[in-house]
Scaffold this active site. Structure first.
Site, PDB file in Angstrom:
ATOM      1  N   LYS A 255       0.824  -1.202   0.000  1.00  0.00           N
ATOM      2  CA  LYS A 255       0.000   0.000   0.000  1.00  0.00           C
ATOM      3  C   LYS A 255       0.872   1.272   0.000  1.00  0.00           C
ATOM      4  O   LYS A 255       2.092   1.174  -0.012  1.00  0.00           O
ATOM      5  CB  LYS A 255      -0.944  -0.037   1.219  1.00  0.00           C
ATOM      6  CG  LYS A 255      -1.830  -1.299   1.272  1.00  0.00           C
ATOM      7  CD  LYS A 255      -2.751  -1.416   0.066  1.00  0.00           C
ATOM      8  CE  LYS A 255      -3.955  -2.304   0.276  1.00  0.00           C
ATOM      9  NZ  LYS A 255      -3.758  -3.750   0.103  1.00  0.00           N
TER      10      LYS A 255
HETATM   11  C1  LIG Z   1      -4.989  -4.733   0.692  1.00  0.00           C
HETATM   12  C2  LIG Z   1      -6.451  -4.827   0.769  1.00  0.00           C
HETATM   13  C3  LIG Z   1      -7.108  -5.474   1.826  1.00  0.00           C
HETATM   14  C4  LIG Z   1      -6.385  -6.259   2.873  1.00  0.00           C
HETATM   15  O1  LIG Z   1      -5.476  -5.534   3.616  1.00  0.00           O
HETATM   16  P1  LIG Z   1      -4.508  -6.299   4.627  1.00  0.00           P
HETATM   17  O2  LIG Z   1      -3.942  -5.181   5.458  1.00  0.00           O
HETATM   18  O3  LIG Z   1      -3.468  -6.992   3.810  1.00  0.00           O
HETATM   19  O4  LIG Z   1      -5.321  -7.230   5.425  1.00  0.00           O
HETATM   20  C5  LIG Z   1      -8.485  -5.437   1.877  1.00  0.00           C
HETATM   21  N1  LIG Z   1      -9.197  -4.812   0.930  1.00  0.00           N
HETATM   22  C6  LIG Z   1      -8.616  -4.195  -0.116  1.00  0.00           C
HETATM   23  C7  LIG Z   1      -9.461  -3.515  -1.137  1.00  0.00           C
HETATM   24  C8  LIG Z   1      -7.218  -4.190  -0.238  1.00  0.00           C
HETATM   25  O5  LIG Z   1      -6.652  -3.585  -1.274  1.00  0.00           O
END
Ligand SMILES: *Cc1c(COP(=O)(O)O)cnc(C)c1O
Length: 384
Positions: A181
């Protein structure tokens, strides 16, 4: 090789982690977590912010704290990561998948309206690529039908809708700090809440079903088991990384913007010829440039483009296998692929290009050239 994603780390994160280790800041909800939660409240205007082990857990915690469960339906896009749907299923509720809009690839409010039933309890919109869903329309539907709104803002930190930060536009908002992210700590997330009673439930569930948080604040003299809970608490050690990263949020967003704009500018000629569709950011959205995607006209072209990029050492990738037509979506909920044809089409034709602060223009030129020369050859073949 040009990697798909690279976190924006420098010596400052490792120094901060070293200091945290020396200070013994390991456990969760210590001084670093408290500072980072305060920073998130300041950034978003949310009344409550809780760091969690992931966005997956933040989503689960949100639904549990809001009391979504058995007999409830929750509407979400099929075009998302499994975590969005897992949170619903783990709460005991049923996921109801809706279509996305072709311009933003966000949930289509008109399709949501069609899928609202007497059992619908909540909407779970996902802000794809850091561009907000049509929150006015979704919040209006929620108001009319007395529904909860939980934002999957995993990709949304730093982005805004009509001037307001994503994650603070509904009853609950969830961020991810996964290494892919914009702002990262490896694995981590946050839950943003506005209602005091819900926040109180969330902090108990998050702390193994105990009132430890109230104890830490000095409100009770010992803490004990008061409800069913789990452990969704982020370690202070990871919060240390997050603190350094959050201080770089503007810098990160600006560097991503530079790369995003360069793609948009250089790929415009392919878009003008109808060969690709570039991402669209509606006027009321301020993006955080989380993803740069293009869409091509069919699956065969998509696969050929990915192969052409791979041949140049570029890691580009598709996005999501729709949840409704995934093995579990079909077997557990009886969906068939043609239930959501727009989502299927998007999933077959989308390409995400590398996008991160340290991506250089020279690297972007390699990517842009690979795409242009692919289309040049493909159109030449067509002419013959
Ligand atoms: C990355 C992501 C998640 C999950 O996030 P984590 O921190 O890895 O659990 C959930 N929803 C969306 C849309 C994502 O892009």
């Amino acid at each position: 090789m040009i990697k798909f994603t690279v976190p924006y780390l420098d010596i400052s994160e490792s120094q901060a982690v070293g200091q945290a280790l020396i200070a013994g800041d390991l456990v969760g909800d210590g001084p670093v977590c408290r500072r980072v939660e305060a920073k998130l409240r300041e950034l978003t205007g949310a009344r409550y912010a809780m760091l969690t082990t992931s966005c997956t857990h933040a989503l689960e915690l949100a639904l549990l704290a809001l009391g979504v469960g058995e007999g409830d339906e929750v509407i979400l896009p099929s075009f998302t990561f499994s975590s969005t749907a897992n949170a619903i299923v783990r709460a005991g509720a049923r996921p109801v998948f809706a279509e996305v809009r072709l311009d933003t690839l966000n949930i289509d409010a008109d399709d949501v309206a069609r899928r609202i039933s007497p059992r619908t309890r909540a909407l779970l919109p996902v802000h794809y690529a850091g561009v907000a869903c049509d929150m006015d329309a979704l919040n209006e539907l929620a108001r009319q039908h007395n529904l909860l709104v939980v934002e999957d803002a995993a990709q949304g930190i730093g982005a805004r809708y009509r001037g307001r930060p994503l994650g603070a536009l509904g009853h609950a908002g969830c961020y991810s700090f996964h290494t892919t992210k914009n702002v990262v700590c490896g694995e981590g997330g946050a839950l943003l809440l506005d209602d005091e009673a819900v926040a109180h439930r969330a902090e108990i569930i998050r702390e193994k079903g105990t009132n430890r948080k109230a104890f830490l604040r000095g409100e009770v003299d010992k803490y004990t088991w008061v409800e069913v809970g789990s452990s969704f608490v982020l370690s202070d050690l990871l919060a240390t990384v997050l603190e350094v990263q959050l201080a770089k949020l503007e810098e990160i967003t600006a560097l991503r913007q530079r790369a995003y704009r360069y793609y948009a500018e250089r790929l415009q000629s392919l878009a003008d010829r109808g060969l690709v569709t570039l991402p669209h950011v509606p006027v009321d959205c301020e993006t955080n440039y989380h993803i740069f995607f293009i869409r091509v006209n069919d699956e065969e072209t998509r696969n050929a483009c990915l192969a052409a990029l791979k041949a140049q050492g570029v890691q580009a990738t598709f996005h999501y296998v729709p949840l409704h037509s995934s093995p579990y979506g079909r077997s557990a909920f009886g969906y068939r692929p043609d239930d959501l044809p727009i989502t299927e089409q998007v999933s077959r034709t989308l390409i995400r290009l590398p996008l991160y602060p340290s991506l250089t223009q020279t690297q972007q030129d390699v990517i842009i050239e690979a795409l242009k020369s692919y289309f040049q050859q493909a159109t030449a073949r067509q002419v013959k």
